[in-house]
Design a protein around this motif. Structure first.
Motif, PDB file in Angstrom:
ATOM      1  N   UNK A  24       0.740  -9.170   8.435  1.00 35.97           N
ATOM      2  CA  UNK A  24       0.283  -7.924   8.874  1.00 35.97           C
ATOM      3  C   UNK A  24       0.597  -6.693   7.926  1.00 35.97           C
ATOM      4  N   UNK A  25       1.119  -7.072   6.868  1.00 33.24           N
ATOM      5  CA  UNK A  25       1.577  -5.801   6.092  1.00 33.24           C
ATOM      6  C   UNK A  25       0.213  -5.208   5.410  1.00 33.24           C
ATOM      7  N   UNK A  26       0.048  -3.951   5.276  1.00 29.32           N
ATOM      8  CA  UNK A  26      -1.241  -3.443   4.376  1.00 29.32           C
ATOM      9  C   UNK A  26      -0.738  -3.662   2.831  1.00 29.32           C
ATOM     10  N   UNK A  27      -1.762  -4.361   2.025  1.00 31.89           N
ATOM     11  CA  UNK A  27      -1.468  -4.577   0.536  1.00 31.89           C
ATOM     12  C   UNK A  27      -2.574  -3.992  -0.132  1.00 31.89           C
ATOM     13  N   UNK A  28      -2.449  -3.563  -1.415  1.00 30.12           N
ATOM     14  CA  UNK A  28      -3.332  -3.013  -2.025  1.00 30.12           C
ATOM     15  C   UNK A  28      -3.539  -3.735  -3.619  1.00 30.12           C
ATOM     16  N   UNK A  29      -4.963  -3.672  -3.806  1.00 31.31           N
ATOM     17  CA  UNK A  29      -4.932  -4.245  -5.263  1.00 31.31           C
ATOM     18  C   UNK A  29      -4.929  -2.966  -6.165  1.00 31.31           C
ATOM     19  N   UNK A  30      -4.100  -3.255  -7.247  1.00 26.31           N
ATOM     20  CA  UNK A  30      -3.448  -2.340  -7.848  1.00 26.31           C
ATOM     21  C   UNK A  30      -4.458  -1.296  -8.723  1.00 26.31           C
ATOM     22  N   UNK A  34      -8.671   3.411  -3.039  1.00 22.98           N
ATOM     23  CA  UNK A  34      -7.982   2.096  -3.200  1.00 22.98           C
ATOM     24  C   UNK A  34      -8.366   0.850  -2.119  1.00 22.98           C
ATOM     25  N   UNK A  35      -8.487  -0.287  -3.001  1.00 22.68           N
ATOM     26  CA  UNK A  35      -8.891  -1.470  -2.338  1.00 22.68           C
ATOM     27  C   UNK A  35      -7.635  -2.073  -1.449  1.00 22.68           C
ATOM     28  N   UNK A  36      -7.787  -2.164  -0.279  1.00 23.34           N
ATOM     29  CA  UNK A  36      -6.778  -2.609   0.642  1.00 23.34           C
ATOM     30  C   UNK A  36      -7.174  -4.058   1.439  1.00 23.34           C
ATOM     31  N   UNK A  37      -5.991  -4.534   1.815  1.00 19.71           N
ATOM     32  CA  UNK A  37      -6.257  -5.872   2.585  1.00 19.71           C
ATOM     33  C   UNK A  37      -4.990  -6.181   3.305  1.00 19.71           C
ATOM     34  N   UNK A  38      -4.981  -6.783   4.683  1.00 16.04           N
ATOM     35  CA  UNK A  38      -3.905  -7.194   5.344  1.00 16.04           C
ATOM     36  C   UNK A  38      -3.551  -8.386   5.071  1.00 16.04           C
ATOM     37  N   UNK A  39      -2.072  -8.714   4.721  1.00 14.98           N
ATOM     38  CA  UNK A  39      -1.701 -10.057   4.479  1.00 14.98           C
ATOM     39  C   UNK A  39      -1.521 -10.790   5.700  1.00 14.98           C
ATOM     40  N   UNK A  40      -0.959 -11.961   5.666  1.00 16.55           N
ATOM     41  CA  UNK A  40      -0.749 -12.738   7.135  1.00 16.55           C
ATOM     42  C   UNK A  40       0.262 -12.307   7.840  1.00 16.55           C
ATOM     43  N   UNK A  62       1.522   1.979 -13.920  1.00 15.22           N
ATOM     44  CA  UNK A  62       2.975   2.819 -14.222  1.00 15.22           C
ATOM     45  C   UNK A  62       3.711   2.873 -13.009  1.00 15.22           C
ATOM     46  N   UNK A  63       3.249   2.935 -11.894  1.00 17.44           N
ATOM     47  CA  UNK A  63       3.741   3.192 -10.511  1.00 17.44           C
ATOM     48  C   UNK A  63       4.511   1.714 -10.232  1.00 17.44           C
ATOM     49  N   UNK A 110       0.822  -1.196  -0.012  1.00 20.82           N
ATOM     50  CA  UNK A 110       0.059   0.044  -0.254  1.00 20.82           C
ATOM     51  C   UNK A 110       0.777   1.229   0.075  1.00 20.82           C
ATOM     52  N   UNK A 111       2.305   0.995   0.614  1.00 21.84           N
ATOM     53  CA  UNK A 111       2.998   2.318   0.774  1.00 21.84           C
ATOM     54  C   UNK A 111       3.178   3.027  -0.699  1.00 21.84           C
ATOM     55  N   UNK A 112       3.375   2.111  -1.638  1.00 20.84           N
ATOM     56  CA  UNK A 112       3.710   2.601  -2.965  1.00 20.84           C
ATOM     57  C   UNK A 112       2.775   3.742  -3.434  1.00 20.84           C
ATOM     58  N   UNK A 113       1.395   3.385  -3.280  1.00 23.61           N
ATOM     59  CA  UNK A 113       0.341   4.369  -3.753  1.00 23.61           C
ATOM     60  C   UNK A 113       0.046   5.207  -2.735  1.00 23.61           C
TER      61      UNK A 113
END
Length: 367
Positions: A58-64, A50-56, A68-69, A35-38
Motif C-alpha cells: 500500500x506504499x506509494x512508489x515512484x519510478x525515479x 512523476x510516474x507512480x504506483x502503489x506496491x503490495x 541526485x536525490x 514517492x515521499x522523497x520526490x
C-alpha cells in the motif's frame, strides 16, 4: 553489434575508467523510490510530473525522475555530515523530455560529490566534465556561470519580475531583459550592468575580472569572486581556456544555488551535459544535502551518430536470382577467413558500407 552500440559500449567503459581514476565509486540504485522523497523535493525537479504506483504494502512508489536525490539520501544515511561521498552512475530516469508530453526513459551517466563541499571539489568535478566531453569524440564546449551573480543583482525584485527576467536572460533576449528590468524598477546603472554581462562570452581565463567589475551587490560580488577563485584553480591545471562564461546559463532557483555549467557538442541541438553546485535538498528528516555533480546525456549523441554513421562490413555480396546458393557459399568462405559479410539482392537498397563489393549476376552465373 552495430557501430552505434560499439560506440556507446566503448564510451561507457572509458567514462567508468575516468571516474574511478578520480576515486569515485559506482552507485547502483533501484528503478523506483518512495514517492515521499520526490514530493518533499518537488521544487528541485525540472518536471513536476512523476510516474507512480502503489506496491503490495500500500506504499506509494515512484519510478525515479531524478538520480541526485537518491544519492543524497544514501549519503545522508551512510555518512556523517562532515564527510564527503564521491559516486558515479549510469542509470535511467523516467520523465518527459522538453517540449513533449509523453514520459520517456532517459539514460544518464554522471558523477555526484555529496557532503562537505569546497571550491577544490567543484573544480575537480568541472575537470571531470571537461574530460567526459572529450571522451565523446565530438567537438564540444563547456559553459559556466554562477546563480549568485544575476540573483544578487536582482536583489529586492519581486518573484514575479525575477522569474520573467531570468526567462529572458536564459533565452539570450537582451531587449526583453531590458524591458523586464525597467518594469521591475531597478536602478538604470544596475540595468546597464546586467545588459553588459550579455557581451561577456569568452574563456573565464580572460573575462573573470570583467565579471567582477560588473557585478553589483554583496551576493553578486561574492559569486563573481568564487568564479574567479575557480578560474585560478582551473588555470593552475591548464584548463581555464576551455571553460566559457555565459550569463544565459541561469535557472529559476530549482536545483542549483552556486556555480552551474553545461556542455554542448557540435551538430547536437540540445545540451549533452548539465551540472552545478546545489544545497538544501531534503535528505532525511532535518538533514539537508549539499553537493556538486553533473549528468552526461548520451541519447542525443547516439541519435546524431545513427543519422551520420552507416553500418560497415568488410564485404558486400549482391546476388541475382539463381545465384543465391553461390552467394551463401561465398559469404561463408569469407567469414571463415575472418571477414564480416552482408548479403543483399541486386536492386535492393543497401544502407551499409563495405570495403569490398562482389556482384553475382544471374545472366552470366558468376562474378
Amino acid at each position: 553489434m552495430t557501430g552505434g552500440a560499439l560506440y556507446e559500449e566503448e564510451l561507457t567503459r572509458r567514462l567508468r575508467e575516468l571516474y574511478e581514476s578520480y576515486g569515485y565509486e559506482r552507485f547502483f540504485m533501484n528503478k523506483f523510490e518512495e514517492y515521499d522523497l520526490y514530493s518533499e523535493n518537488k521544487r528541485f525537479l525540472t518536471d513536476g510530473n512523476i510516474l507512480t504506483f502503489t506496491d503490495k504494502n500500500g506504499k506509494l512508489m515512484a519510478l525515479k525522475p531524478d538520480i541526485t536525490l537518491s544519492i543524497v539520501k544514501n549519503q545522508s544515511a551512510s555518512r556523517s555530515r562532515a564527510s564527503c561521498g564521491k559516486y558515479y552512475y549510469r542509470e535511467s530516469v523516467y520523465r518527459t523530455r522538453r517540449g513533449e508530453d509523453a514520459f520517456s526513459e532517459i539514460m544518464q551517466t554522471g558523477v555526484e560529490c555529496v557532503g562537505s563541499i569546497d571550491t577544490a571539489m567543484i573544480c575537480e568535478v568541472i575537470l571531470m566534465a571537461l574530460e567526459s566531453l572529450s571522451l565523446t569524440g565530438e567537438r564540444t564546449v563547456l559553459e559556466i556561470s554562477s546563480m549568485g551573480i544575476l540573483e544578487g543583482m536582482l536583489s529586492g525584485v519581486s518573484n514575479e519580475y525575477r522569474h520573467e527576467i531570468i526567462k529572458c536572460v536564459s533565452a539570450k533576449n537582451a531587449h526583453g531583459t531590458a524591458e523586464c528590468v525597467a518594469a521591475a524598477g531597478l536602478d538604470s546603472k544596475v540595468t546597464q550592468r546586467i545588459l553588459k554581462l550579455f557581451d561577456i562570452s569568452s574563456p573565464i581565463s580572460v573575462c573573470c575580472d570583467d565579471i567582477m567589475s560588473t557585478a553589483v551587490g554583496d551576493e553578486a560580488i561574492k559569486a563573481a569572486g568564487e568564479l574567479c577563485r575557480l578560474r585560478d584553480m582551473l588555470k593552475g591545471c591548464g584548463r581555464a581556456d576551455e571553460v566559457y562564461f555565459d550569463i544565459s546559463l541561469v535557472y529559476d532557483r530549482m536545483y542549483y544555488t552556486g556555480v552551474v555549467f553545461r556542455g554542448f557538442a557540435d551538430g547536437v541541438p540540445e545540451r549533452i551535459l548539465s551540472g552545478g553546485h546545489y544545497d538544501g535538498l531534503a535528505a532525511r528528516g532535518e538533514r539537508r544535502g549539499e553537493g556538486v555533480g553533473f549528468a552526461l546525456y548520451t541519447d542525443p549523441l547516439m541519435r546524431k551518430r545513427s543519422v551520420r554513421t552507416h553500418r560497415h562490413v568488410d564485404m558486400i555480396i549482391e546476388y541475382a536470382a539463381g545465384n543465391d546458393v553461390k552467394a551463401l557459399v561465398l559469404a561463408d568462405k569469407a567469414r571463415a577467413d575472418g571477414k564480416s559479410v552482408y548479403l543483399c539482392r541486386i536492386g535492393d537498397e543497401c544502407d551499409i558500407e563495405g570495403d569490398e563489393k562482389v556482384t553475382l549476376n544471374g545472366e552470366v552465373g558468376g562474378i
